[in-house]
Motif scaffolding. Structure first.
Motif, PDB file in Angstrom:
ATOM      1  N   UNK A  26       0.840  -1.195   0.000  1.00 18.19           N
ATOM      2  CA  UNK A  26       0.000   0.000   0.000  1.00 18.19           C
ATOM      3  C   UNK A  26       0.883   1.257   0.000  1.00 18.19           C
ATOM      4  N   UNK A  27       0.237   2.402  -0.096  1.00 19.68           N
ATOM      5  CA  UNK A  27       0.964   3.669  -0.224  1.00 19.68           C
ATOM      6  C   UNK A  27       1.892   3.933   0.956  1.00 19.68           C
ATOM      7  N   UNK A  28       1.410   3.704   2.181  1.00 15.01           N
ATOM      8  CA  UNK A  28       2.235   3.950   3.365  1.00 15.01           C
ATOM      9  C   UNK A  28       3.476   3.060   3.352  1.00 15.01           C
ATOM     10  N   UNK A  29       3.308   1.779   3.026  1.00 11.83           N
ATOM     11  CA  UNK A  29       4.452   0.862   2.976  1.00 11.83           C
ATOM     12  C   UNK A  29       5.441   1.281   1.902  1.00 11.83           C
ATOM     13  N   UNK A  30       4.927   1.717   0.753  1.00 10.68           N
ATOM     14  CA  UNK A  30       5.795   2.150  -0.342  1.00 10.68           C
ATOM     15  C   UNK A  30       6.587   3.394   0.052  1.00 10.68           C
ATOM     16  N   UNK A  31       5.953   4.304   0.776  1.00 10.05           N
ATOM     17  CA  UNK A  31       6.645   5.525   1.214  1.00 10.05           C
ATOM     18  C   UNK A  31       7.716   5.184   2.235  1.00 10.05           C
ATOM     19  N   UNK A  32       7.413   4.290   3.175  1.00  8.63           N
ATOM     20  CA  UNK A  32       8.419   3.867   4.162  1.00  8.63           C
ATOM     21  C   UNK A  32       9.622   3.259   3.443  1.00  8.63           C
ATOM     22  N   UNK A  33       9.371   2.380   2.489  1.00  5.72           N
ATOM     23  CA  UNK A  33      10.463   1.753   1.744  1.00  5.72           C
ATOM     24  C   UNK A  33      11.287   2.795   0.997  1.00  5.72           C
ATOM     25  N   UNK A  34      10.615   3.762   0.371  1.00  2.00           N
ATOM     26  CA  UNK A  34      11.302   4.795  -0.400  1.00  2.00           C
ATOM     27  C   UNK A  34      12.091   5.755   0.481  1.00  2.00           C
ATOM     28  N   UNK A  35      11.706   5.846   1.748  1.00  2.00           N
ATOM     29  CA  UNK A  35      12.450   6.690   2.692  1.00  2.00           C
ATOM     30  C   UNK A  35      13.637   5.939   3.304  1.00  2.00           C
ATOM     31  N   UNK A  36      13.907   4.746   2.818  1.00  2.00           N
ATOM     32  CA  UNK A  36      15.055   3.983   3.296  1.00  2.00           C
ATOM     33  C   UNK A  36      14.699   2.931   4.327  1.00  2.00           C
ATOM     34  N   UNK A  37      13.408   2.689   4.513  1.00  2.00           N
ATOM     35  CA  UNK A  37      12.969   1.677   5.468  1.00  2.00           C
ATOM     36  C   UNK A  37      12.705   2.266   6.843  1.00  2.00           C
ATOM     37  N   UNK A  38      12.014   1.497   7.653  1.00  2.00           N
ATOM     38  CA  UNK A  38      11.610   1.956   8.988  1.00  2.00           C
ATOM     39  C   UNK A  38      12.808   2.356   9.840  1.00  2.00           C
ATOM     40  N   UNK A  39      13.913   1.639   9.707  1.00  2.00           N
ATOM     41  CA  UNK A  39      15.098   1.936  10.524  1.00  2.00           C
ATOM     42  C   UNK A  39      15.736   3.272  10.167  1.00  2.00           C
ATOM     43  N   UNK A  40      15.444   3.800   8.974  1.00  2.00           N
ATOM     44  CA  UNK A  40      16.036   5.071   8.541  1.00  2.00           C
ATOM     45  C   UNK A  40      15.177   6.267   8.949  1.00  2.00           C
ATOM     46  N   UNK A  41      13.943   6.035   9.372  1.00  4.02           N
ATOM     47  CA  UNK A  41      13.035   7.129   9.715  1.00  4.02           C
ATOM     48  C   UNK A  41      13.180   7.493  11.186  1.00  4.02           C
ATOM     49  N   UNK A  42      13.552   8.741  11.440  1.00  2.00           N
ATOM     50  CA  UNK A  42      13.705   9.245  12.801  1.00  2.00           C
ATOM     51  C   UNK A  42      12.381   9.789  13.312  1.00  2.00           C
ATOM     52  N   UNK A  43      11.683  10.560  12.460  1.00  2.00           N
ATOM     53  CA  UNK A  43      10.430  11.208  12.858  1.00  2.00           C
ATOM     54  C   UNK A  43       9.587  11.446  11.620  1.00  2.00           C
ATOM     55  N   UNK A  44       8.280  11.404  11.811  1.00  2.00           N
ATOM     56  CA  UNK A  44       7.355  11.718  10.708  1.00  2.00           C
ATOM     57  C   UNK A  44       6.120  12.382  11.297  1.00  2.00           C
ATOM     58  N   UNK A  45       5.671  13.447  10.648  1.00  2.00           N
ATOM     59  CA  UNK A  45       4.449  14.111  11.096  1.00  2.00           C
ATOM     60  C   UNK A  45       3.742  14.707   9.883  1.00  2.00           C
ATOM     61  N   UNK A  46       2.417  14.703   9.917  1.00  2.00           N
ATOM     62  CA  UNK A  46       1.655  15.276   8.809  1.00  2.00           C
ATOM     63  C   UNK A  46       1.537  16.786   8.943  1.00  2.00           C
ATOM     64  N   UNK A  47       1.424  17.454   7.812  1.00  2.00           N
ATOM     65  CA  UNK A  47       1.215  18.902   7.775  1.00  2.00           C
ATOM     66  C   UNK A  47       0.358  19.190   6.551  1.00  2.00           C
ATOM     67  N   UNK A  48      -0.881  19.484   6.732  1.00  2.00           N
ATOM     68  CA  UNK A  48      -1.833  19.807   5.657  1.00  2.00           C
ATOM     69  C   UNK A  48      -1.725  18.846   4.475  1.00  2.00           C
ATOM     70  N   UNK A  49      -0.783  19.067   3.580  1.00  2.00           N
ATOM     71  CA  UNK A  49      -0.669  18.225   2.383  1.00  2.00           C
ATOM     72  C   UNK A  49       0.668  17.500   2.292  1.00  2.00           C
ATOM     73  N   UNK A  50       1.439  17.529   3.366  1.00  2.00           N
ATOM     74  CA  UNK A  50       2.791  16.963   3.318  1.00  2.00           C
ATOM     75  C   UNK A  50       3.066  16.047   4.492  1.00  2.00           C
ATOM     76  N   UNK A  51       4.037  15.177   4.269  1.00  2.00           N
ATOM     77  CA  UNK A  51       4.602  14.385   5.354  1.00  2.00           C
ATOM     78  C   UNK A  51       5.969  14.988   5.618  1.00  2.00           C
ATOM     79  N   UNK A  52       6.151  15.525   6.801  1.00  2.00           N
ATOM     80  CA  UNK A  52       7.461  16.056   7.180  1.00  2.00           C
ATOM     81  C   UNK A  52       8.210  14.939   7.881  1.00  2.00           C
TER      82      UNK A  52
END
Length: 77
Positions: free
Chosen positions: A2-28
């Motif tokens: 799904x889209x969320x899994x694809x975005x996690x993979x494209x961000x380098x995987x769960x281990x590469x993500x330090x923080x994520x938060x939504x902002x109107x139309x973006x994922x910061x």
């Protein structure tokens, strides 16, 4: 995948993500290693655009940012 899994993979995987938060139309997001971020894969997953500055990556996903961020947080937990 799904889209969320694809975005996690494209961000380098769960281990590469330090923080994520939504902002109107973006994922910061903050990642450990910006070199692992695959912009083409983010766009293939449905991102309208990607803005990067070091380890900070903003993924433009439109009005579903809150929903996708929640789905990604579930994946990361």
């Amino acid at each position: 995948m799904d889209k969320a899994e694809a975005i996690v993979a494209a961000l380098g995987g769960a281990d590469n993500i330090v923080d994520i938060e939504p902002c109107a139309t973006r994922l910061r997001t903050e990642v450990k290693d910006g070199g692992q971020v695959n912009e083409a894969a983010l766009k293939a997953a449905g991102a309208f655009g990607v803005m990067r500055s070091g380890t900070v990556v903003q993924v433009v996903v439109g009005p579903e940012a809150d929903t996708i961020a929640t789905d990604i947080e579930d994946i990361l937990d």
